[in-house]
Design a protein around this motif. Sequence first.
Motif, PDB file in Angstrom:
ATOM      1  N   TRP A  83       0.857  -1.205  -0.108  1.00 14.66           N
ATOM      2  CA  TRP A  83       0.115   0.022   0.072  1.00 14.66           C
ATOM      3  C   TRP A  83       1.010   1.262  -0.106  1.00 14.66           C
ATOM      4  O   TRP A  83       0.484   2.262  -0.459  1.00 14.66           O
ATOM      5  N   ASN A  84       2.135   1.044   0.335  1.00 12.72           N
ATOM      6  CA  ASN A  84       2.926   2.350   0.281  1.00 12.72           C
ATOM      7  C   ASN A  84       4.000   2.325  -1.079  1.00 12.72           C
ATOM      8  O   ASN A  84       4.880   2.978  -1.045  1.00 12.72           O
ATOM      9  N   GLY A  85       3.437   1.417  -1.806  1.00 12.81           N
ATOM     10  CA  GLY A  85       4.278   1.588  -3.280  1.00 12.81           C
ATOM     11  C   GLY A  85       5.313   0.593  -3.484  1.00 12.81           C
ATOM     12  O   GLY A  85       6.020   0.800  -4.380  1.00 12.81           O
ATOM     13  N   PHE A  86       5.380  -0.331  -2.697  1.00 15.04           N
ATOM     14  CA  PHE A  86       6.549  -1.124  -2.742  1.00 15.04           C
ATOM     15  C   PHE A  86       6.338  -2.403  -3.387  1.00 15.04           C
ATOM     16  O   PHE A  86       5.083  -3.016  -3.458  1.00 15.04           O
ATOM     17  N   GLY A  87       7.277  -2.891  -4.207  1.00 17.91           N
ATOM     18  CA  GLY A  87       7.070  -4.187  -4.969  1.00 17.91           C
ATOM     19  C   GLY A  87       7.868  -5.282  -4.997  1.00 17.91           C
ATOM     20  O   GLY A  87       9.123  -4.911  -4.798  1.00 17.91           O
ATOM     21  N   ILE A  88       7.786  -6.448  -5.085  1.00 16.73           N
ATOM     22  CA  ILE A  88       8.906  -7.497  -4.884  1.00 16.73           C
ATOM     23  C   ILE A  88       9.800  -7.579  -6.182  1.00 16.73           C
ATOM     24  O   ILE A  88       9.488  -7.077  -7.291  1.00 16.73           O
ATOM     25  N   HIS A  89      11.101  -7.384  -5.908  1.00 20.45           N
ATOM     26  CA  HIS A  89      12.240  -7.210  -6.642  1.00 20.45           C
ATOM     27  C   HIS A  89      13.127  -8.307  -6.672  1.00 20.45           C
ATOM     28  O   HIS A  89      13.484  -8.760  -7.488  1.00 20.45           O
ATOM     29  N   VAL A  90      13.480  -8.939  -5.674  1.00 23.92           N
ATOM     30  CA  VAL A  90      14.411 -10.281  -5.271  1.00 23.92           C
ATOM     31  C   VAL A  90      13.671 -11.376  -4.272  1.00 23.92           C
ATOM     32  O   VAL A  90      12.958 -10.786  -3.460  1.00 23.92           O
ATOM     33  N   VAL A  91      14.041 -12.275  -4.694  1.00 23.66           N
ATOM     34  CA  VAL A  91      13.606 -13.699  -3.792  1.00 23.66           C
ATOM     35  C   VAL A  91      14.524 -14.375  -3.271  1.00 23.66           C
ATOM     36  O   VAL A  91      15.448 -14.705  -4.285  1.00 23.66           O
ATOM     37  N   ASP A  92      14.758 -14.556  -2.062  1.00 26.28           N
ATOM     38  CA  ASP A  92      15.632 -15.679  -1.411  1.00 26.28           C
ATOM     39  C   ASP A  92      14.800 -16.912  -1.216  1.00 26.28           C
ATOM     40  O   ASP A  92      13.604 -16.821  -0.679  1.00 26.28           O
ATOM     41  N   ALA A  93      15.284 -17.999  -1.741  1.00 25.09           N
ATOM     42  CA  ALA A  93      14.669 -19.377  -1.726  1.00 25.09           C
ATOM     43  C   ALA A  93      15.735 -20.416  -1.022  1.00 25.09           C
ATOM     44  O   ALA A  93      16.778 -20.215  -1.455  1.00 25.09           O
ATOM     45  N   VAL A  94      15.017 -21.335  -0.725  1.00 21.28           N
ATOM     46  CA  VAL A  94      15.771 -22.598  -0.174  1.00 21.28           C
ATOM     47  C   VAL A  94      14.987 -23.941  -0.531  1.00 21.28           C
ATOM     48  O   VAL A  94      13.902 -24.080  -0.620  1.00 21.28           O
ATOM     49  N   PHE A 248      12.312 -24.919  -5.336  1.00 26.52           N
ATOM     50  CA  PHE A 248      12.759 -23.988  -4.121  1.00 26.52           C
ATOM     51  C   PHE A 248      11.547 -23.370  -3.251  1.00 26.52           C
ATOM     52  O   PHE A 248      10.604 -23.191  -4.192  1.00 26.52           O
ATOM     53  N   LYS A 249      11.586 -23.155  -2.141  1.00 28.01           N
ATOM     54  CA  LYS A 249      10.814 -22.379  -1.317  1.00 28.01           C
ATOM     55  C   LYS A 249      11.118 -20.963  -1.078  1.00 28.01           C
ATOM     56  O   LYS A 249      12.146 -20.982  -0.372  1.00 28.01           O
ATOM     57  N   PRO A 250      10.413 -20.011  -1.583  1.00 28.90           N
ATOM     58  CA  PRO A 250      11.053 -18.784  -0.883  1.00 28.90           C
ATOM     59  C   PRO A 250      10.787 -18.631   0.551  1.00 28.90           C
ATOM     60  O   PRO A 250       9.807 -19.240   1.564  1.00 28.90           O
ATOM     61  N   VAL A 251      11.820 -17.890   1.192  1.00 29.93           N
ATOM     62  CA  VAL A 251      11.766 -17.656   2.674  1.00 29.93           C
ATOM     63  C   VAL A 251      11.961 -16.242   2.804  1.00 29.93           C
ATOM     64  O   VAL A 251      11.661 -15.767   4.105  1.00 29.93           O
ATOM     65  N   CYS A 252      12.200 -15.303   1.933  1.00 30.71           N
ATOM     66  CA  CYS A 252      12.586 -13.980   2.117  1.00 30.71           C
ATOM     67  C   CYS A 252      12.213 -13.254   0.665  1.00 30.71           C
ATOM     68  O   CYS A 252      12.588 -13.731  -0.422  1.00 30.71           O
ATOM     69  N   PHE A 253      11.326 -12.183   0.847  1.00 26.80           N
ATOM     70  CA  PHE A 253      11.240 -11.130  -0.307  1.00 26.80           C
ATOM     71  C   PHE A 253      11.951  -9.897   0.075  1.00 26.80           C
ATOM     72  O   PHE A 253      11.674  -9.279   0.961  1.00 26.80           O
ATOM     73  N   SER A 254      12.281  -9.295  -1.151  1.00 27.54           N
ATOM     74  CA  SER A 254      12.675  -7.996  -0.987  1.00 27.54           C
ATOM     75  C   SER A 254      12.221  -6.892  -2.024  1.00 27.54           C
ATOM     76  O   SER A 254      12.070  -7.268  -3.306  1.00 27.54           O
ATOM     77  N   LEU A 255      11.584  -5.719  -1.133  1.00 27.54           N
ATOM     78  CA  LEU A 255      10.614  -5.307  -2.029  1.00 27.54           C
ATOM     79  C   LEU A 255      11.238  -3.840  -2.119  1.00 27.54           C
ATOM     80  O   LEU A 255      11.886  -3.244  -1.265  1.00 27.54           O
ATOM     81  N   VAL A 256      10.911  -3.150  -3.180  1.00 26.82           N
ATOM     82  CA  VAL A 256      11.712  -1.704  -3.526  1.00 26.82           C
ATOM     83  C   VAL A 256      10.386  -0.660  -3.652  1.00 26.82           C
ATOM     84  O   VAL A 256       9.466  -1.141  -4.562  1.00 26.82           O
ATOM     85  N   ARG A 257      10.745   0.508  -3.404  1.00 28.75           N
ATOM     86  CA  ARG A 257       9.964   1.621  -3.557  1.00 28.75           C
ATOM     87  C   ARG A 257      10.979   2.751  -4.454  1.00 28.75           C
ATOM     88  O   ARG A 257      12.072   2.934  -3.508  1.00 28.75           O
ATOM     89  N   LYS A 258      10.595   3.270  -5.462  1.00 22.47           N
ATOM     90  CA  LYS A 258      11.428   4.401  -6.184  1.00 22.47           C
ATOM     91  C   LYS A 258      10.710   5.558  -5.905  1.00 22.47           C
ATOM     92  O   LYS A 258       9.685   5.775  -6.682  1.00 22.47           O
TER      93      LYS A 258
END
Length: 267
Positions: A83-94, A248-258
């Motif tokens: 809701w603050n304008g962030f979107g998924i950019h990078v995924v860490d998976a294991v 793989f199963k995602p464990v962490c999402f990195s979100l970015v807002r520009k």
Amino acid sequence: GFVAIDNNDVIGYLIGIPIQNFKGSQKGIYCPEWGHTVISKDKAKVYQKLYDIAAGTWVDNGYLNHAISILEHDDETMNILSWNGFGIHVVDAVRDLNLLSGKINNDIEIRKYKKDDIGEVLDLLLEYKRYMASSPIFLPFLHVETAEDLNQWLEDSNNTIWLAIHKEKIISLMEVSYKKSNDAQILADSDTVSIGITYTKEQFRGNGITKALLQSAISEASLNGYKRCAVVFESQNSYGRSFWLKYFKPVCFSLVRKVDDRITWAN
């Protein structure tokens, strides 16, 4: 960093690491998965207030690109960031190191890198960089790997490259590192092997070649006493995403807002 306090109790915090030329030519802030939390029944409200104050300070100081890593199960934080304008950019998976299910392509030779492979591997890395710079990924092509770069990386005995060979030509590669990852902290441990650059020539995709490379990588890791295999990938990489999410199963999402850089002078 910023702290939320209620009745003299700390109920949340948000820590940002300043980075030059972050996700673009502007300065930015990165908040790792361990750099924020909220313990409150009003979690969304507290997160919103923390970001309101933090973002204002960051932008006032010229930090326009904001990235926050969150754990995969944290739907509430994902929602408020969206809701603050962030979107998924990078995924860490294991994944574990059990052998992959289903058919493995045994018609392709899979082996490790040898010194005589350097020319073909550099060509394939160049092709990979061009692919990552293309639509819809648009990862800037800032550096061309040289023989010196590759040799220096491989001088570390913790690093290796698995190759797929077809008619004596290298058609796919997978970098593997046995040292602790510099990515999500929750995956940076001595029991986890990390997958790096992975690329298959376009005309050979869909034939189970990357799966065969992964099978060889996790088989060796298991024999060496490792327990897990981790990978980091760009969410915009549709070919890579479909493969990694299959195994793989995602464990962490990195979100970015520009933030629009005109805000620095328009107000």
